[in-house]
Design a protein around this motif. Structure first.
Motif, PDB file in Angstrom:
ATOM      1  N   ASP A  49       0.809  -1.226   0.000  1.00 38.72           N
ATOM      2  CA  ASP A  49       0.000   0.000   0.000  1.00 38.72           C
ATOM      3  C   ASP A  49       0.838   1.269   0.000  1.00 38.72           C
ATOM      4  O   ASP A  49       0.372   2.324  -0.428  1.00 38.72           O
ATOM      5  N   ARG A  82      -3.254   8.821  -2.435  1.00 39.93           N
ATOM      6  CA  ARG A  82      -3.697   7.438  -2.171  1.00 39.93           C
ATOM      7  C   ARG A  82      -2.826   6.775  -1.103  1.00 39.93           C
ATOM      8  O   ARG A  82      -3.326   6.088  -0.221  1.00 39.93           O
ATOM      9  N   SER A 112      -9.288   6.845  -8.214  1.00 38.16           N
ATOM     10  CA  SER A 112      -8.188   7.158  -7.307  1.00 38.16           C
ATOM     11  C   SER A 112      -8.721   7.858  -6.046  1.00 38.16           C
ATOM     12  O   SER A 112      -8.384   7.491  -4.908  1.00 38.16           O
ATOM     13  N   ARG A 115     -10.753   5.531  -3.898  1.00 40.02           N
ATOM     14  CA  ARG A 115      -9.871   4.691  -3.060  1.00 40.02           C
ATOM     15  C   ARG A 115      -9.480   5.466  -1.789  1.00 40.02           C
ATOM     16  O   ARG A 115      -9.464   4.924  -0.687  1.00 40.02           O
ATOM     17  N   CYS A 116      -9.172   6.770  -1.990  1.00 36.41           N
ATOM     18  CA  CYS A 116      -8.792   7.600  -0.828  1.00 36.41           C
ATOM     19  C   CYS A 116      -9.925   7.628   0.204  1.00 36.41           C
ATOM     20  O   CYS A 116      -9.680   7.420   1.405  1.00 36.41           O
ATOM     21  N   ASP A 119     -10.428   4.501   2.069  1.00 31.87           N
ATOM     22  CA  ASP A 119      -9.412   4.328   3.116  1.00 31.87           C
ATOM     23  C   ASP A 119      -9.600   5.326   4.261  1.00 31.87           C
ATOM     24  O   ASP A 119      -8.754   5.427   5.151  1.00 31.87           O
ATOM     25  N   TRP A 304      -1.001   1.588 -11.286  1.00 31.62           N
ATOM     26  CA  TRP A 304      -2.264   1.586 -10.509  1.00 31.62           C
ATOM     27  C   TRP A 304      -3.421   1.825 -11.462  1.00 31.62           C
ATOM     28  O   TRP A 304      -3.285   2.671 -12.352  1.00 31.62           O
ATOM     29  N   PRO A 305      -4.568   1.184 -11.337  1.00 27.62           N
ATOM     30  CA  PRO A 305      -4.893   0.197 -10.313  1.00 27.62           C
ATOM     31  C   PRO A 305      -4.277  -1.156 -10.687  1.00 27.62           C
ATOM     32  O   PRO A 305      -3.967  -1.407 -11.809  1.00 27.62           O
TER      33      PRO A 305
END
Ligand SMILES: Cc1ncc(COP(=O)(O)O)c(C=O)c1O
Length: 305
Positions: A49, A82, A112, A115-116, A119, A304-305
């Motif tokens: 990660d 990210r 992107s 994803r942030c 998380d 990415w991804p």
């Protein structure tokens, strides 16, 4: 639950980074015929990660923050945003991302930014003109207030503050005695600034600028002055391999990256790593490196991804 019963917050050491990162030689006749050996410094394998230079730059900032929220900055596809969000999730630290472009607010998030937020990062969108002035102290205070993040540990765009630059010296230390030239991509120049300071005196660092404009030499110098009090190591920035600028990936570069991946089984991140490897081949073919040179190319990220 008493304070004594609380599970301690995980630290970066609990994330078990793979350090030193692996260093592997590739067998590639395009270099071998010029008498040049190439090693890949697999920083992309440090942590799934916190990939590549993200670990080296963020880990010292996470330690310094001591669990305080982290605020940082980036564009809509920022690797750094990210990685910061992922670090927040893994270490149970709140994160806030100040994102360039208020036109993005209220629209569906791109993968992107999604994803942030998945998380746990809180996103705060700002207009481009304010974003450009984010280092100005009054603007920064205003942004932190607006984002509800006063008192947070602030990490600049791309993560390249002095803590990060000093963190990247470890990359240089790991490569001492292993190569004559160490090459890597430059975005903000922070990784190059630290790496060069960590190398032995007989080694050279070569930064490949992925942005147009020729400003990175001055940036790296300024970052070294701030982190170490002066310029350190022997380094140079190559400004001819940006392919038109940041995030420009013409078909020729895509084909080069796919071919490299096929030959060596290493996933090639297109915006930074592909430009670095392409530059190394072009410079080798034009005779820049004397026969007998060993180059270590730092794999600073993964696709990415
Ligand atoms: C994959 C990758 N490689 C290299 C870099 C460049 O690092 P720096 O900004 O320290 O020059 C970045 C940007 O942070 C990146 O995401």
């Amino acid at each position: 639950m008493s304070d004594n019963d609380r599970v301690p917050r995980p630290t970066t050491a609990d994330l078990r980074p793979r350090l030193p990162s692996p260093l592997t030689e590739i067998d590639d006749d395009r270099f071998a015929r010029h008498g040049v050996r190439v090693l890949l410094k697999r920083d992309d394998l440090i942590h799934p990660d916190l990939v590549g230079n993200k670990w080296r730059k963020l880990a010292p900032n996470l330690q310094e923050a001591h669990g305080r929220p982290i605020v940082t900055f980036g564009g809509a596809y920022s690797n750094h945003l990210r990685a910061t969000a992922a670090a927040g999730r893994l270490l149970d630290v709140p994160t806030v991302g100040i994102v360039r472009g208020d036109e993005l607010a209220g629209r569906p998030l791109n993968p992107s930014l999604a994803r942030c937020t998945a998380d746990g990062m809180r996103l705060h969108f700002v207009d481009r003109s304010t974003y450009r002035r984010k280092s100005d102290p009054a603007t920064l205070t205003g942004l932190l207030d607006a984002a509800g993040a006063r008192g947070a540990h602030v990490v600049p765009e791309g993560g390249s503050n002095s803590l990060a630059v000093r963190g990247c010296t470890a990359l240089g230390h790991e490569l001492r005695g292993r190569a004559d030239v160490v090459a890597l991509a430059c975005g903000t120049g922070g990784t190059l600034a630290g790496l060069a300071a960590g190398l032995a005196p007989d080694q050279r660092a070569l930064g490949v600028a992925v942005l147009k404009g020729g400003f990175l030499t001055a940036e790296v110098r300024a970052l070294q002055e701030a982190a170490f009090g002066g310029v350190r190591g022997t380094w140079h920035v190559a400004d001819d391999f940006h392919f038109g600028g940041y995030a420009r990936v013409p078909a020729e570069l895509t084909a080069f990256a796919a071919d490299f991946e096929d030959r060596h089984g290493v996933p090639v991140e297109p915006l930074y790593v592909a430009k670095t490897l392409y530059a190394l081949l072009a410079l080798t073919e034009s005779g820049t490196f004397p026969r007998g040179t060993t180059i270590a190319a730092v794999v600073t990220g993964a696709p990415w991804p």
